[in-house]
Design a protein around this motif. Structure first.
Motif, PDB file in Angstrom:
ATOM      1  N   PRO A 116     -44.156  24.615  82.369  1.00  0.00           N
ATOM      2  CA  PRO A 116     -45.116  25.637  83.373  1.00  0.00           C
ATOM      3  C   PRO A 116     -46.323  24.852  83.630  1.00  0.00           C
ATOM      4  O   PRO A 116     -46.869  24.224  82.690  1.00  0.00           O
ATOM      5  CB  PRO A 116     -45.392  26.812  82.317  1.00  0.00           C
ATOM      6  N   MET A 117     -46.746  24.928  84.927  1.00  0.00           N
ATOM      7  CA  MET A 117     -47.669  23.918  85.408  1.00  0.00           C
ATOM      8  C   MET A 117     -49.188  24.410  85.228  1.00  0.00           C
ATOM      9  O   MET A 117     -49.718  24.753  86.230  1.00  0.00           O
ATOM     10  CB  MET A 117     -47.322  23.346  86.765  1.00  0.00           C
ATOM     11  N   TRP A 118     -49.314  24.593  83.901  1.00  0.00           N
ATOM     12  CA  TRP A 118     -51.017  25.114  83.650  1.00  0.00           C
ATOM     13  C   TRP A 118     -51.347  24.404  82.580  1.00  0.00           C
ATOM     14  O   TRP A 118     -50.400  24.013  81.456  1.00  0.00           O
ATOM     15  CB  TRP A 118     -51.096  26.473  83.819  1.00  0.00           C
ATOM     16  N   GLU A 119     -52.552  24.273  82.061  1.00  0.00           N
ATOM     17  CA  GLU A 119     -53.410  23.868  80.868  1.00  0.00           C
ATOM     18  C   GLU A 119     -54.627  24.568  80.922  1.00  0.00           C
ATOM     19  O   GLU A 119     -55.174  24.729  81.565  1.00  0.00           O
ATOM     20  CB  GLU A 119     -53.505  22.336  81.215  1.00  0.00           C
ATOM     21  N   PHE A 120     -55.165  24.697  79.543  1.00  0.00           N
ATOM     22  CA  PHE A 120     -56.330  25.353  78.984  1.00  0.00           C
ATOM     23  C   PHE A 120     -56.877  24.530  77.890  1.00  0.00           C
ATOM     24  O   PHE A 120     -56.422  24.246  76.941  1.00  0.00           O
ATOM     25  CB  PHE A 120     -55.900  26.671  78.917  1.00  0.00           C
ATOM     26  N   THR A 121     -58.136  24.086  78.174  1.00  0.00           N
ATOM     27  CA  THR A 121     -58.760  23.222  77.175  1.00  0.00           C
ATOM     28  C   THR A 121     -60.343  23.804  76.799  1.00  0.00           C
ATOM     29  O   THR A 121     -60.931  24.169  77.613  1.00  0.00           O
ATOM     30  CB  THR A 121     -59.062  21.941  77.767  1.00  0.00           C
ATOM     31  N   VAL A 122     -60.149  24.109  75.448  1.00  0.00           N
ATOM     32  CA  VAL A 122     -61.396  24.609  74.806  1.00  0.00           C
ATOM     33  C   VAL A 122     -62.320  23.372  74.424  1.00  0.00           C
ATOM     34  O   VAL A 122     -61.870  22.494  73.849  1.00  0.00           O
ATOM     35  CB  VAL A 122     -61.199  25.568  73.487  1.00  0.00           C
ATOM     36  N   ILE A 123     -63.658  23.423  74.783  1.00  0.00           N
ATOM     37  CA  ILE A 123     -64.682  22.167  74.619  1.00  0.00           C
ATOM     38  C   ILE A 123     -65.778  22.637  73.893  1.00  0.00           C
ATOM     39  O   ILE A 123     -66.348  23.534  74.493  1.00  0.00           O
ATOM     40  CB  ILE A 123     -65.007  21.770  75.978  1.00  0.00           C
ATOM     41  N   GLU A 124     -65.952  22.081  72.753  1.00  0.00           N
ATOM     42  CA  GLU A 124     -67.121  22.361  71.871  1.00  0.00           C
ATOM     43  C   GLU A 124     -67.968  21.052  72.019  1.00  0.00           C
ATOM     44  O   GLU A 124     -67.759  20.114  72.365  1.00  0.00           O
ATOM     45  CB  GLU A 124     -66.495  22.615  70.459  1.00  0.00           C
ATOM     46  N   GLY A 125     -69.316  21.217  71.447  1.00  0.00           N
ATOM     47  CA  GLY A 125     -70.058  20.236  71.249  1.00  0.00           C
ATOM     48  C   GLY A 125     -71.139  20.149  72.351  1.00  0.00           C
ATOM     49  O   GLY A 125     -72.058  19.219  72.538  1.00  0.00           O
ATOM     50  N   LEU A 126     -71.300  21.378  73.288  1.00  0.00           N
ATOM     51  CA  LEU A 126     -72.192  21.445  74.412  1.00  0.00           C
ATOM     52  C   LEU A 126     -73.486  21.942  73.920  1.00  0.00           C
ATOM     53  O   LEU A 126     -73.604  22.877  72.931  1.00  0.00           O
ATOM     54  CB  LEU A 126     -71.725  22.599  75.504  1.00  0.00           C
ATOM     55  N   GLN A 127     -74.472  21.210  74.480  1.00  0.00           N
ATOM     56  CA  GLN A 127     -75.984  21.613  73.911  1.00  0.00           C
ATOM     57  C   GLN A 127     -76.379  23.048  74.355  1.00  0.00           C
ATOM     58  O   GLN A 127     -75.724  23.554  75.109  1.00  0.00           O
ATOM     59  CB  GLN A 127     -77.003  20.810  74.614  1.00  0.00           C
ATOM     60  N   GLY A 128     -77.175  23.679  73.775  1.00  0.00           N
ATOM     61  CA  GLY A 128     -77.730  24.961  74.058  1.00  0.00           C
ATOM     62  C   GLY A 128     -77.042  26.091  73.468  1.00  0.00           C
ATOM     63  O   GLY A 128     -76.825  27.178  74.201  1.00  0.00           O
ATOM     64  N   ASN A 129     -76.197  25.891  72.223  1.00  0.00           N
ATOM     65  CA  ASN A 129     -75.485  27.028  71.615  1.00  0.00           C
ATOM     66  C   ASN A 129     -74.538  27.471  72.567  1.00  0.00           C
ATOM     67  O   ASN A 129     -74.341  28.680  72.976  1.00  0.00           O
ATOM     68  CB  ASN A 129     -76.553  28.007  71.415  1.00  0.00           C
ATOM     69  N   ARG A 130     -73.778  26.722  72.893  1.00  0.00           N
ATOM     70  CA  ARG A 130     -72.587  26.920  74.219  1.00  0.00           C
ATOM     71  C   ARG A 130     -71.406  26.150  73.923  1.00  0.00           C
ATOM     72  O   ARG A 130     -71.502  25.249  73.092  1.00  0.00           O
ATOM     73  CB  ARG A 130     -73.134  26.514  75.633  1.00  0.00           C
ATOM     74  N   PHE A 131     -70.276  26.618  74.502  1.00  0.00           N
ATOM     75  CA  PHE A 131     -69.124  25.995  74.520  1.00  0.00           C
ATOM     76  C   PHE A 131     -68.514  26.234  75.988  1.00  0.00           C
ATOM     77  O   PHE A 131     -69.026  26.916  76.982  1.00  0.00           O
ATOM     78  CB  PHE A 131     -68.284  26.386  73.493  1.00  0.00           C
ATOM     79  N   ALA A 132     -67.511  25.461  76.326  1.00  0.00           N
ATOM     80  CA  ALA A 132     -66.932  25.500  77.549  1.00  0.00           C
ATOM     81  C   ALA A 132     -65.433  25.614  77.523  1.00  0.00           C
ATOM     82  O   ALA A 132     -64.547  25.390  76.532  1.00  0.00           O
ATOM     83  CB  ALA A 132     -67.308  24.317  78.296  1.00  0.00           C
TER      84      ALA A 132
END
Length: 461
Positions: A116-132
């Motif tokens: 199935p042609m989709w992906e989802f990436t959780v990204i940590e380590g972002l400044q400002g008490n955030r994630f992406a």
């Protein structure tokens, strides 16, 4: 087996290593109160436990990858959720710059057609008490309007809600291998009669488009755009830049100039592109022409929520961007007039007729993978600029507030820059996706967008 509409299969047919055909989204979240150091990794682990997947996210091309094109969907009965849902981290100091570099690389890689042609990436380590989070899905499955609508329905306006599930996992459990619900039944004779009527009307509609375009001097014809630095062969590597502006600033300019918010957004882009190309000594003497997609979903018939989200339903307006005009107020007025004329041309047409006529300037994109073709054929337009309405209120993912959502789209062969804009919680969010080799210093366009908005504010004050 579900047959693909031509508007979906063309994105698979045109895809190559140099031309990935997926769209994406970058979402920034604030960590909720009390979040510990393992919050993001725990969040990723919880996502992997959601084995129930929507039928839309289990689709993959049914026929072999080596065929000329894929014309039907099949269901993947061995979906590997750990392959699709990934975890990544930013190098220190975790600035937005590092985030955009990572997303640029992720967006340049092809999706696997055996899955199935989709992906989802959780990204940590972002400044400002955030994630992406970064998500990407093939354009054959969803257009930008559908993708944003699906995101909106997946999140919650309630910061205390704890039942939020990701876009690929429905809230109500169902058999993992069930089939998508069928559309409402339509009388085949009625449908056939409607199709014949629409096709018969295409000749008159096309004649009217040409006649009105010639009669109105300000109207824009396909293939009349000047050759520009963006209308060249591209590579598969991508560069991405993103930033948001207060929506009220844009609306205030529109009120002062009797223009729409979309007109002002286009004028911001026109001013930024004018200065960007002037600095590079690459501004054409004639004005750039932008292709502005418009959603046809309001014209669609009935059907289930699931099926109405999938696929593509877009028309196209060609807009005179007036980049040859130094005065920002005159530039905005020209854009406003051009968009009005473009919308008037399609007035009274059916969805099929609009789709067919909109396909005319898209022909070079469909055949642009032929080596050398873009260097000898005229450009139908210079740049794609889309505006996808988004959620008005803040949304939350189990207590984590979504701070911003930035769209990533598709540069095409002969179209090295794509600008996609969405609105969210009082902000206008710009996502600029460009060919890494062809569009230098893409980040500079963000500063020029701010300068362009300031010029418009002064000119309409």
């Amino acid at each position: 087996m579900a047959l693909m509409p031509v508007t979906d299969s063309m994105f698979l047919i045109a895809e190559s290593r140099e031309h990935p055909m997926h769209v994406g989204g970058l979402q920034l979240f604030e960590l909720p109160d009390g979040a510990g150091p393992d919050y993001v990794s725990d969040f990723h682990r919880e996502l992997l436990e959601l084995a129930d997947v929507r039928p839309l996210f289990r689709r993959r091309p049914r026929f072999p990858v080596g065929t000329v094109g894929q014309f039907a969907w099949g269901n993947d009965d061995q979906l590997d959720i750990e392959y699709h849902v990934r975890h990544s981290g930013l190098p220190r100091p975790g600035r937005v710059r590092e985030l955009l570099e990572l997303v640029s690389r992720l967006h340049g890689s092809l999706l696997d057609r055996h899955r199935p042609m989709w992906e989802f990436t959780v990204i940590e380590g972002l400044q400002g008490n955030r994630f992406a989070t970064y998500s990407k899905i093939h354009h054959a499955l969803l257009d930008g309007v559908s993708a944003l609508r699906l995101l909106q329905t997946s999140l919650s306006p309630d910061p205390d809600a704890r039942d939020v599930r990701p876009t690929w996992s429905p809230r109500v459990r169902s058999n993992v291998f069930d089939k998508p619900r069928r559309r409402e039944e339509v009388d085949p004779f009625t449908a056939a009669g409607r199709l014949v009527k629409d096709v018969a009307g295409l000749g008159g509609a096309a004649t009217r488009v040409v006649n009105e375009a010639f009669r109105e001097q300000a109207a824009t014809l396909a293939f009349q755009a000047p050759r520009s630095m963006f209308n060249v062969p591209i590579t598969g590597a991508r560069r991405f830049a993103a930033q948001g502006w207060p929506l009220e600033r844009v609306k205030a300019v529109g009120r002062a100039a009797s223009a729409t918010m979309n007109d002002v957004m286009l004028a911001m882009c026109a001013g930024a592109l004018r200065r960007y190309m002037l600095d590079l000594g690459a501004l054409p003497d004639r004005p750039l022409v932008a292709a502005v997609p418009m959603s046809l979903r309001a014209r669609a018939g009935g059907g289930s929520a699931e099926t109405s989200l999938g696929g593509n339903a877009i028309g196209l307006i060609l807009c005179n961007m007036a980049t040859d005009e130094p005065d920002p107020a005159t530039r905005l007025a020209t854009i406003h007039d051009s968009m009005l004329k473009g919308k008037a041309v399609y007035h009274g047409m059916s969805r099929l007729q609009i789709t067919a006529l909109s396909a005319i300037p898209l022909i070079p994109l469909a055949i642009g993978t032929i080596p050398g073709l873009t260097t000898i054929t005229p450009a139908a337009f210079n740049v794609l600029i889309s505006n996808v309405p988004g959620p008005r209120d803040p949304l939350y993912w189990n207590g984590a507030r979504m701070q911003g959502v930035y769209p990533l789209s598709i540069p095409y062969e002969g179209q090295a820059l794509n600008i996609t804009v969405t609105s969210y919680a009082g902000s206008l969010e710009f996502g600029l996706t460009g060919c890494r080799r062809t569009v230098p210093h893409l980040q500079r366009l963000l500063g020029l967008l701010e300068e362009s908005l300031q010029e418009l504010e002064k000119a309409t004050a």
